[in-house]
Design a protein around this motif. Sequence first.
Motif, short mmCIF file in Angstrom:
data_model
loop_
_atom_site.label_atom_id
_atom_site.label_comp_id
_atom_site.label_asym_id
_atom_site.label_seq_id
_atom_site.Cartn_x
_atom_site.Cartn_y
_atom_site.Cartn_z
N VAL A 1 20.36 29.61 71.82
CA VAL A 1 20.58 29.96 70.43
C VAL A 1 21.58 28.97 69.84
O VAL A 1 22.66 28.74 70.41
N ASN A 2 21.21 28.33 68.74
CA ASN A 2 22.05 27.36 68.03
C ASN A 2 22.48 26.16 68.87
O ASN A 2 23.52 25.55 68.62
N THR A 3 21.67 25.79 69.85
CA THR A 3 21.95 24.61 70.69
C THR A 3 20.67 23.82 70.88
O THR A 3 19.66 24.36 71.35
N TRP A 4 20.74 22.51 70.52
CA TRP A 4 19.59 21.64 70.63
C TRP A 4 19.98 20.34 71.33
O TRP A 4 21.15 19.98 71.38
N ARG A 5 18.97 19.62 71.80
CA ARG A 5 19.22 18.35 72.48
C ARG A 5 18.20 17.33 72.03
O ARG A 5 17.02 17.62 71.86
N THR A 6 18.68 16.09 71.83
CA THR A 6 17.83 14.95 71.56
C THR A 6 18.11 13.91 72.65
O THR A 6 19.27 13.62 72.93
N VAL A 7 17.04 13.40 73.24
CA VAL A 7 17.20 12.41 74.30
C VAL A 7 16.42 11.16 73.90
O VAL A 7 15.30 11.24 73.41
N ASN A 8 17.02 10.00 74.09
CA ASN A 8 16.30 8.75 73.94
C ASN A 8 16.67 7.87 75.14
O ASN A 8 17.50 8.27 75.95
N PRO A 9 16.09 6.71 75.29
CA PRO A 9 16.35 5.92 76.51
C PRO A 9 17.82 5.55 76.73
O PRO A 9 18.22 5.31 77.86
N TYR A 10 18.63 5.52 75.69
CA TYR A 10 20.01 5.05 75.84
C TYR A 10 21.08 6.09 75.57
O TYR A 10 22.26 5.82 75.75
N SER A 11 20.69 7.27 75.11
CA SER A 11 21.70 8.26 74.76
C SER A 11 21.13 9.67 74.80
O SER A 11 19.92 9.87 74.77
N VAL A 12 22.05 10.63 74.86
CA VAL A 12 21.71 12.05 74.81
C VAL A 12 22.66 12.68 73.79
O VAL A 12 23.86 12.41 73.81
N PHE A 13 22.11 13.50 72.91
CA PHE A 13 22.91 14.21 71.91
C PHE A 13 22.67 15.71 72.06
O PHE A 13 21.53 16.15 72.11
N TYR A 14 23.74 16.46 72.11
CA TYR A 14 23.68 17.91 72.04
C TYR A 14 24.21 18.31 70.68
O TYR A 14 25.24 17.79 70.23
N PHE A 15 23.52 19.21 70.00
CA PHE A 15 23.91 19.73 68.70
C PHE A 15 24.15 21.22 68.86
O PHE A 15 23.25 21.94 69.29
N VAL A 16 25.34 21.68 68.51
CA VAL A 16 25.67 23.10 68.60
C VAL A 16 26.15 23.55 67.23
O VAL A 16 27.10 22.99 66.68
N ARG A 17 25.46 24.54 66.67
CA ARG A 17 25.83 25.06 65.35
C ARG A 17 26.69 26.31 65.55
O ARG A 17 26.29 27.23 66.25
N ARG A 18 27.89 26.27 64.92
CA ARG A 18 28.81 27.41 64.98
C ARG A 18 29.54 27.53 63.65
O ARG A 18 30.08 26.55 63.15
N GLU A 19 29.56 28.74 63.11
CA GLU A 19 30.37 29.07 61.94
C GLU A 19 30.22 28.08 60.77
O GLU A 19 31.20 27.71 60.12
N GLY A 20 29.00 27.60 60.53
CA GLY A 20 28.77 26.68 59.43
C GLY A 20 29.09 25.22 59.75
O GLY A 20 29.13 24.39 58.85
N PHE A 21 29.31 24.92 61.01
CA PHE A 21 29.63 23.57 61.45
C PHE A 21 28.69 23.16 62.56
O PHE A 21 28.11 24.00 63.25
N VAL A 22 28.53 21.84 62.72
CA VAL A 22 27.74 21.31 63.83
C VAL A 22 28.68 20.49 64.70
O VAL A 22 29.41 19.63 64.21
N ILE A 23 28.66 20.79 65.98
CA ILE A 23 29.42 20.04 66.96
C ILE A 23 28.41 19.16 67.69
O ILE A 23 27.41 19.67 68.21
N VAL A 24 28.64 17.85 67.68
CA VAL A 24 27.74 16.91 68.34
C VAL A 24 28.46 16.37 69.57
O VAL A 24 29.58 15.85 69.47
N LEU A 25 27.83 16.52 70.73
CA LEU A 25 28.32 15.92 71.97
C LEU A 25 27.33 14.83 72.32
O LEU A 25 26.13 15.10 72.44
N SER A 26 27.80 13.61 72.48
CA SER A 26 26.88 12.51 72.74
C SER A 26 27.42 11.63 73.85
O SER A 26 28.63 11.47 74.02
N THR A 27 26.50 11.06 74.60
CA THR A 27 26.85 10.10 75.63
C THR A 27 25.87 8.94 75.55
O THR A 27 24.71 9.13 75.18
#
Length: 169
Positions: free
Chosen positions: A115-141
């Motif tokens: 719930v409210n957590t998504w992931r995008t993967v490409n050959p060079y990076s991974v992004f996690y998107f977490v939606r909380r309280e009207g904000f998006v937290i992006v964790l990327s490597t």
Amino acid sequence: MLPDTDVGALLWPLSALVGDHRADARRRSELVAAGVPLFAPDVAGYRIEHPMADKYGPWFGFVLWPRRTDVDTNDPNGWTVHVTVAPVQPSFQPPACDTVDLGSTVRGACEQLAVNTWRTVNPYSVFYFVRREGFVIVLSTYGKHVTDTDLRALASTLAVRDPDCLRRW
């Protein structure tokens, strides 16, 4: 009576402490004024470095650096996790994730993981998107050393943190 040079030598460490205290107070003030909640994960195994906020933003971000001793400092992006907190943009409509990550727009198809957590993967990076309280937290490597399991664990522990806590990590 001590010569002037000896007094200066005795006071020099004190001046460094005063300067550090002022820098910490300024950094804390910038974080509080960020205009976004200071979301951060439980960072067991990592330390927070370079917390920053844009008073004109609003956004807040930092870098997670592993505490491991075998980290190759010549490949810093391969070992770090970049974290950005910003208001949800109107264009953020999963399953197409489109949001700001450290000032740049990130777009891509997203897989919902929880719930409210998504992931995008490409050959060079991974992004996690977490939606909380009207904000998006992006964790990327941007490398191969941070595992998807680590990113998922970090994303699942996001909570609002005290600015002093962020400065100490």
